[in-house]
Each structure stands twice: as C-alpha cells, then as structure tokens.
Write a protein that holds these residues in place. Sequence first.
Motif, PDB file in Angstrom:
ATOM      1  N   ASN A   8      56.773  51.873  41.679  1.00 20.24           N
ATOM      2  CA  ASN A   8      56.001  50.988  42.552  1.00 20.24           C
ATOM      3  C   ASN A   8      56.939  50.005  43.236  1.00 20.24           C
ATOM      4  O   ASN A   8      57.698  49.307  42.562  1.00 20.24           O
ATOM      5  CB  ASN A   8      54.958  50.223  41.734  1.00 20.24           C
ATOM      6  N   HIS A  53      52.458  43.624  50.104  1.00 19.35           N
ATOM      7  CA  HIS A  53      52.631  42.476  49.213  1.00 19.35           C
ATOM      8  C   HIS A  53      51.302  42.034  48.599  1.00 19.35           C
ATOM      9  O   HIS A  53      51.248  41.697  47.413  1.00 19.35           O
ATOM     10  CB  HIS A  53      53.306  41.327  49.956  1.00 19.35           C
ATOM     11  N   TRP A  56      50.524  44.502  45.889  1.00 22.06           N
ATOM     12  CA  TRP A  56      51.455  44.275  44.781  1.00 22.06           C
ATOM     13  C   TRP A  56      50.956  43.133  43.890  1.00 22.06           C
ATOM     14  O   TRP A  56      50.995  43.225  42.669  1.00 22.06           O
ATOM     15  CB  TRP A  56      52.842  43.965  45.350  1.00 22.06           C
ATOM     16  N   ARG A  57      50.499  42.083  44.532  1.00 19.11           N
ATOM     17  CA  ARG A  57      50.065  40.886  43.787  1.00 19.11           C
ATOM     18  C   ARG A  57      48.798  41.128  42.964  1.00 19.11           C
ATOM     19  O   ARG A  57      48.470  40.319  42.104  1.00 19.11           O
ATOM     20  CB  ARG A  57      49.890  39.721  44.745  1.00 19.11           C
ATOM     21  N   THR A  58      48.094  42.244  43.183  1.00 14.46           N
ATOM     22  CA  THR A  58      46.954  42.571  42.319  1.00 14.46           C
ATOM     23  C   THR A  58      47.422  43.159  40.999  1.00 14.46           C
ATOM     24  O   THR A  58      46.638  43.258  40.058  1.00 14.46           O
ATOM     25  CB  THR A  58      45.966  43.554  42.993  1.00 14.46           C
ATOM     26  N   PHE A  59      48.698  43.558  40.916  1.00 15.35           N
ATOM     27  CA  PHE A  59      49.262  44.129  39.693  1.00 15.35           C
ATOM     28  C   PHE A  59      50.045  43.122  38.865  1.00 15.35           C
ATOM     29  O   PHE A  59      50.147  43.263  37.654  1.00 15.35           O
ATOM     30  CB  PHE A  59      50.188  45.311  40.028  1.00 15.35           C
ATOM     31  N   THR A  60      50.645  42.139  39.531  1.00 15.84           N
ATOM     32  CA  THR A  60      51.476  41.175  38.816  1.00 15.84           C
ATOM     33  C   THR A  60      51.553  39.866  39.593  1.00 15.84           C
ATOM     34  O   THR A  60      51.475  39.865  40.828  1.00 15.84           O
ATOM     35  CB  THR A  60      52.909  41.716  38.587  1.00 15.84           C
ATOM     36  N   SER A  61      51.728  38.798  38.848  1.00 15.46           N
ATOM     37  CA  SER A  61      51.925  37.491  39.496  1.00 15.46           C
ATOM     38  C   SER A  61      53.411  37.145  39.595  1.00 15.46           C
ATOM     39  O   SER A  61      53.767  36.100  40.131  1.00 15.46           O
ATOM     40  CB  SER A  61      51.191  36.401  38.708  1.00 15.46           C
ATOM     41  N   ARG A  62      54.262  38.024  39.095  1.00 18.63           N
ATOM     42  CA  ARG A  62      55.707  37.782  39.185  1.00 18.63           C
ATOM     43  C   ARG A  62      56.136  37.801  40.644  1.00 18.63           C
ATOM     44  O   ARG A  62      55.594  38.558  41.445  1.00 18.63           O
ATOM     45  CB  ARG A  62      56.465  38.829  38.387  1.00 18.63           C
ATOM     46  N   GLU A  71      67.218  44.340  41.656  1.00 20.59           N
ATOM     47  CA  GLU A  71      66.674  44.324  40.308  1.00 20.59           C
ATOM     48  C   GLU A  71      66.975  45.644  39.601  1.00 20.59           C
ATOM     49  O   GLU A  71      67.273  45.674  38.428  1.00 20.59           O
ATOM     50  CB  GLU A  71      65.168  44.087  40.347  1.00 20.59           C
TER      51      GLU A  71
END
Length: 136
Positions: A8, A53, A56-62, A71
């Motif tokens: 992802n 984006h 993406w933010r629905t999967f993680t708050s990182r 990374e």
Amino acid sequence: MTRMIFVNLPVTDLGASMAFYQALGFENNPTFTDETAACMVWSETISVMLLTHDKWRTFTSRPIPPATSSEVMLAISCESREAVDDMNEAAAANGGTADINPLQDLGFMYNRNLADPDGHVWEAMWMDMAAMPTDT
C-alpha cells in the motif's frame, strides 16, 4: 489460498501514479480500483495498492513521509538485465527518478534503484542463480 503481498502506497495524484506504474509494466485490476485507490498488479502474487492521501488516512493516522524520505526499498525481480534498464528508463520518462542510488553490477546480480513520483523507492533487479558464486 496462495500467499500474496499487497504493498500500500500513499500517492498525491492517483491518475499520474497509475500511468507511471503502467509504464513500468504493472497492469491495473479494475475490480479493486476507484477514484480513491488503484490496484496495480506486478504478478499473480504481488500487487501495489495506490491510495490517495485521504484514503490512506482511513487506514492509519501515522504521517505520510515526505517524498525526500525513504522508509523502505521495494525490490522486484525482472527477467533480464535489459528489463532492469528498461524499467529504470521508463521511470525517468514517466514522472519518476532514475538511478537514485548507484547502479550495482555483481555479474550474477544486477540492479538499479528508482523512485516513483511520490518518492517511493523501488529496486529493479535481475539475478542469475547459476552464476552466483558459491563457497567451496
């Protein structure tokens, strides 16, 4: 069920990212594609999920790292040295960055690193197992 991997990746421009990955040889799976995400297939067991984006933010708050950060480096195998070169050239011609690290040629293994438009790092590699040095 066969084990699979779905990588992802958050992307800023879904359409541009889809075009980039198609230029590298990935195929779109429309079953898992909508205006917020696209499934790009490398092989029967490897797919890349491109996520806006907001998605993406629905999967993680990182936080999403900036494009200048690394990374992970995702390595994918190619059928030949020429296919590695072709992928690197396609990256440069389609909004990515070619050769973000020095080319590595060990004879039996050859790789080049590239970045997609959002800075995600990929290692296109080819290896000839028969030519790999062995300890005697």
